[in-house]
Scaffold this motif. Structure first.
Motif, PDB file in Angstrom:
ATOM      1  N   ALA A 166       6.026 -12.052  -2.280  1.00 47.12           N
ATOM      2  CA  ALA A 166       7.278 -11.359  -2.198  1.00 47.12           C
ATOM      3  C   ALA A 166       8.518 -11.547  -1.654  1.00 47.12           C
ATOM      4  N   GLU A 167       8.638 -12.642  -0.694  1.00 45.65           N
ATOM      5  CA  GLU A 167       9.284 -13.064  -0.853  1.00 45.65           C
ATOM      6  C   GLU A 167      10.201 -13.686  -1.457  1.00 45.65           C
ATOM      7  N   LEU A 168       9.251 -14.176  -2.565  1.00 42.57           N
ATOM      8  CA  LEU A 168      10.777 -14.968  -3.874  1.00 42.57           C
ATOM      9  C   LEU A 168      11.184 -14.094  -4.447  1.00 42.57           C
ATOM     10  N   SER A 169      11.175 -12.080  -4.133  1.00 38.89           N
ATOM     11  CA  SER A 169      12.377 -11.212  -4.650  1.00 38.89           C
ATOM     12  C   SER A 169      12.238 -11.422  -6.270  1.00 38.89           C
ATOM     13  N   ARG A 170      11.239 -11.802  -6.404  1.00 35.29           N
ATOM     14  CA  ARG A 170      11.148 -11.828  -7.894  1.00 35.29           C
ATOM     15  C   ARG A 170      11.307 -11.438  -8.735  1.00 35.29           C
ATOM     16  N   ASP A 171      12.289 -10.868 -10.377  1.00 35.20           N
ATOM     17  CA  ASP A 171      13.328  -9.471 -10.640  1.00 35.20           C
ATOM     18  C   ASP A 171      11.800 -10.094 -12.206  1.00 35.20           C
ATOM     19  N   TRP A 172       9.940  -9.385 -11.610  1.00 29.33           N
ATOM     20  CA  TRP A 172       9.796  -8.863 -12.738  1.00 29.33           C
ATOM     21  C   TRP A 172      10.128  -8.198 -14.075  1.00 29.33           C
ATOM     22  N   SER A 173      11.132  -7.198 -13.664  1.00 26.52           N
ATOM     23  CA  SER A 173      11.634  -6.011 -14.340  1.00 26.52           C
ATOM     24  C   SER A 173      12.451  -7.546 -15.726  1.00 26.52           C
ATOM     25  N   ARG A 174      13.139  -8.344 -15.660  1.00 33.68           N
ATOM     26  CA  ARG A 174      14.099  -8.705 -16.099  1.00 33.68           C
ATOM     27  C   ARG A 174      14.112  -9.526 -16.744  1.00 33.68           C
ATOM     28  N   ASP A 175      12.539 -10.173 -15.750  1.00 33.95           N
ATOM     29  CA  ASP A 175      11.491 -11.345 -16.695  1.00 33.95           C
ATOM     30  C   ASP A 175      11.080 -11.084 -18.224  1.00 33.95           C
ATOM     31  N   LEU A 176      10.681  -9.775 -18.097  1.00 35.90           N
ATOM     32  CA  LEU A 176      10.061  -9.123 -19.123  1.00 35.90           C
ATOM     33  C   LEU A 176      11.275  -8.806 -20.390  1.00 35.90           C
ATOM     34  N   ASP A 177      11.901  -8.201 -20.505  1.00 37.67           N
ATOM     35  CA  ASP A 177      13.760  -7.801 -20.351  1.00 37.67           C
ATOM     36  C   ASP A 177      14.252  -9.087 -21.235  1.00 37.67           C
ATOM     37  N   LEU A 178      13.694 -10.335 -20.532  1.00 37.96           N
ATOM     38  CA  LEU A 178      14.168 -11.620 -21.224  1.00 37.96           C
ATOM     39  C   LEU A 178      13.413 -11.836 -22.518  1.00 37.96           C
ATOM     40  N   ALA A 179      12.012 -12.006 -21.723  1.00 35.50           N
ATOM     41  CA  ALA A 179      11.000 -12.475 -22.988  1.00 35.50           C
ATOM     42  C   ALA A 179      10.354 -11.459 -23.921  1.00 35.50           C
ATOM     43  N   CYS A 180      11.636 -10.261 -24.040  1.00 36.75           N
ATOM     44  CA  CYS A 180      11.366  -9.566 -25.388  1.00 36.75           C
ATOM     45  C   CYS A 180      12.095  -9.942 -26.330  1.00 36.75           C
ATOM     46  N   SER A 181      13.711  -9.990 -25.435  1.00 34.60           N
ATOM     47  CA  SER A 181      14.224 -10.429 -25.878  1.00 34.60           C
ATOM     48  C   SER A 181      14.389 -11.787 -26.937  1.00 34.60           C
ATOM     49  N   LEU A 182      13.469 -12.638 -26.351  1.00 35.08           N
ATOM     50  CA  LEU A 182      13.355 -13.598 -27.568  1.00 35.08           C
ATOM     51  C   LEU A 182      12.078 -13.187 -28.912  1.00 35.08           C
ATOM     52  N   ARG A 202      -1.674 -23.834   0.537  1.00 34.55           N
ATOM     53  CA  ARG A 202      -1.627 -24.230   2.188  1.00 34.55           C
ATOM     54  C   ARG A 202      -0.517 -23.562   2.241  1.00 34.55           C
ATOM     55  N   TRP A 203       0.750 -22.991   1.315  1.00 32.33           N
ATOM     56  CA  TRP A 203       1.839 -22.924   2.352  1.00 32.33           C
ATOM     57  C   TRP A 203       1.269 -20.833   2.554  1.00 32.33           C
ATOM     58  N   ILE A 204       0.261 -20.202   2.330  1.00 34.01           N
ATOM     59  CA  ILE A 204      -0.459 -19.449   2.538  1.00 34.01           C
ATOM     60  C   ILE A 204      -0.479 -19.792   3.616  1.00 34.01           C
ATOM     61  N   SER A 205      -1.543 -20.225   4.188  1.00 35.66           N
ATOM     62  CA  SER A 205      -2.470 -20.870   5.209  1.00 35.66           C
ATOM     63  C   SER A 205      -1.481 -21.269   6.342  1.00 35.66           C
ATOM     64  N   ARG A 206      -0.038 -21.182   6.264  1.00 34.03           N
ATOM     65  CA  ARG A 206       0.326 -21.809   7.082  1.00 34.03           C
ATOM     66  C   ARG A 206       2.107 -20.657   7.032  1.00 34.03           C
ATOM     67  N   GLY A 207       1.613 -19.556   6.788  1.00 38.25           N
ATOM     68  CA  GLY A 207       2.599 -18.646   6.843  1.00 38.25           C
ATOM     69  C   GLY A 207       3.744 -18.637   6.170  1.00 38.25           C
ATOM     70  N   ALA A 208       4.225 -19.648   4.668  1.00 34.95           N
ATOM     71  CA  ALA A 208       5.089 -19.763   4.516  1.00 34.95           C
ATOM     72  C   ALA A 208       5.707 -19.203   2.881  1.00 34.95           C
ATOM     73  N   ALA A 209       4.119 -18.809   2.918  1.00 34.75           N
ATOM     74  CA  ALA A 209       4.102 -17.728   1.253  1.00 34.75           C
ATOM     75  C   ALA A 209       3.299 -16.754   1.884  1.00 34.75           C
ATOM     76  N   THR A 210       2.710 -15.761   1.046  1.00 38.04           N
ATOM     77  CA  THR A 210       2.475 -13.818   1.142  1.00 38.04           C
ATOM     78  C   THR A 210       1.897 -13.556   0.148  1.00 38.04           C
ATOM     79  N   ALA A 211       0.505 -13.694  -0.559  1.00 42.51           N
ATOM     80  CA  ALA A 211       0.019 -13.391  -1.799  1.00 42.51           C
ATOM     81  C   ALA A 211       0.232 -11.956  -1.994  1.00 42.51           C
ATOM     82  N   ALA A 212       0.556 -11.708  -3.221  1.00 45.26           N
ATOM     83  CA  ALA A 212       1.445 -10.052  -3.648  1.00 45.26           C
ATOM     84  C   ALA A 212      -0.266  -9.446  -3.246  1.00 45.26           C
ATOM     85  N   ASP A 213       0.588  -8.368  -2.644  1.00 49.86           N
ATOM     86  CA  ASP A 213      -1.335  -7.280  -2.316  1.00 49.86           C
ATOM     87  C   ASP A 213      -1.219  -6.152  -3.638  1.00 49.86           C
ATOM     88  N   ASP A 214      -2.654  -5.776  -3.624  1.00 45.61           N
ATOM     89  CA  ASP A 214      -2.926  -5.305  -4.472  1.00 45.61           C
ATOM     90  C   ASP A 214      -1.367  -4.298  -5.572  1.00 45.61           C
TER      91      ASP A 214
END
Ligand code: SF4
Length: 372
Positions: A166-182, A202-214
């Motif tokens: 989540a901390e990456l704030s990735r815009d999945w909707s935008r990525d899908l649109d850009l992929a479809c546009s090709l 390793r990042w997750i175990s030291r708290g530097a990243a969090t896995a996405a929840d279900d």
């Protein structure tokens, strides 16, 4: 044997989430690799068999192979399977990283016989690509698609990864649109999984990243289904969508339970009864073949119960579905009532909501124990 997979284990560096058996190399030992694969091919040469339906070069990064090495491999494989040079209906897929695709490389690949390219795009967000340790930037993806089309390869698939931290704030909707546009012919979507001994773990175990929840995994998966359907794509498998019927013939063969031959380190083969797999480490693979030994690490013969379980699993993961008459009607109609399946032409096929529960629905149908 009509389907061949060739594993090319080399990568320039390791992506942050990847636990594949790869050999990270600055210089690709192309000649040693070609020699080793041709030795393996000579050991398993299908003397009596002829014909080849699909050939898939996966990795690793097959696009790191120099074009002349690629050409030698493809020519040798076609010869081994008695495929005449004039036959152009063999589906030949090359996995490529966008940074390796130039107008020149695309032209050389096409001349070598490649007619389908699966591009490891993953995201169109520069920040996300950097986090993944990918070597390309977003602009390279569109440039790669243009170069491939310019060379006459228009059967193009894009890989995308969803359910990022989540901390990456990735815009999945935008990525899908850009992929479809090709307008790629095909898209493969993979939810990020955290594998042991990766930088991500390793990042997750030291708290530097969090896995996405279900919940976010499900939201992004369902968004992809809706968006891609609106753009004319049909999901024919839990993670794969195609337009104009351009499904991967190679992967469809796996999902139909067909036999296949795997060559290269870590490659798996299946003859309809037994599965065997090669030693994963490049050096061990190369040494075994140099000593005249088959590089097989192990094999397993599937019991009838295992084969049935696998058949149900493969059928449900694709839009082939399972026959309505083969299972208790009340169980399947309960799936339909829950919105997890549809019934059409005597078959039960999972919906996107059902595919999110694939493992538990297979267990429900077969009584197989949960895997940890
Ligand atoms: S390019 Fe593919 S195989 Fe190589 S490290 Fe990245 S994810 Fe793994």
């Amino acid at each position: 044997m009509h389907h061949v997979y060739l594993h090319v284990p080399f990568c320039r560096r390791r992506c942050s989430y990847c636990d594949f058996s790869i050999a990270v190399r600055k210089r690709i030992p192309a000649q040693e690799y070609v020699d080793a694969v041709l030795r393996e091919l000579a050991l398993v040469r299908p003397a009596k068999e002829s014909g080849l339906d699909t050939l898939y070069l996966g990795g690793g990064t097959p696009s790191l192979l120099p074009p002349d090495a690629l050409k030698t491999l493809l020519t040798s494989l076609r010869d081994a399977f008695h495929v005449t040079p004039s036959r152009d209906d063999v589906e030949v897929t090359l996995e490529a990283n966008p940074e390796d695709v130039t107008p020149e490389s695309a032209e050389q690949w096409r001349r070598a016989g490649v007619n389908r390219v699966s591009l490891g795009a993953q995201s169109f967000d520069a920040r996300v690509l950097q986090w993944m340790h990918r070597s390309h930037d977003a602009a390279r993806i569109a440039a790669a698609v243009r170069a491939l089309r310019g060379a006459g390869i228009d059967n193009i698939s894009l890989d995308l990864i969803f359910a990022l931290p989540a901390e990456l704030s990735r815009d999945w909707s935008r990525d899908l649109d850009l992929a479809c546009s090709l307008l790629p012919a095909h898209l493969s979507l993979y939810g990020l999984t955290v594998e042991e001994r990766t930088p991500l773990a390793r990042w997750i175990s030291r708290g530097a990243a969090t896995a996405a929840d279900d919940e976010r995994y499900a939201d992004e998966y369902l968004l992809a289904h809706a968006r891609l359907a609106a753009c004319g794509y049909r999901f024919y498998e839990v993670s794969n969508a195609a337009r104009d019927g351009r499904c991967s013939r190679h992967n469809s063969a796996y999902w139909s339970g067909c036999a296949y031959l795997g060559l290269g380190p870590a490659a798996h083969s299946f003859d309809g009864r037994a599965r065997r797999w090669n030693t994963p480490a490049w050096d061990a693979y190369r040494r075994a073949l140099a000593a005249g030994r088959a590089p097989v690490e192990s094999e397993e013969v599937l019991t009838p119960e295992q084969r049935e379980l696998e058949r149900v699993y493969l059928s449900l993961r694709t839009d082939a579905g399972v026959s309505l008459s083969a299972y208790p009607a009340n169980r399947l109609t309960a799936w339909v009532a829950a919105g997890w399946a549809r019934i059409a032409r005597g078959h039960v096929r999972l919906t996107p909501e059902g595919w999110l529960r694939l493992d538990s629905l297979v267990r429900d149908l077969t009584g197989a124990p949960a895997t940890s």
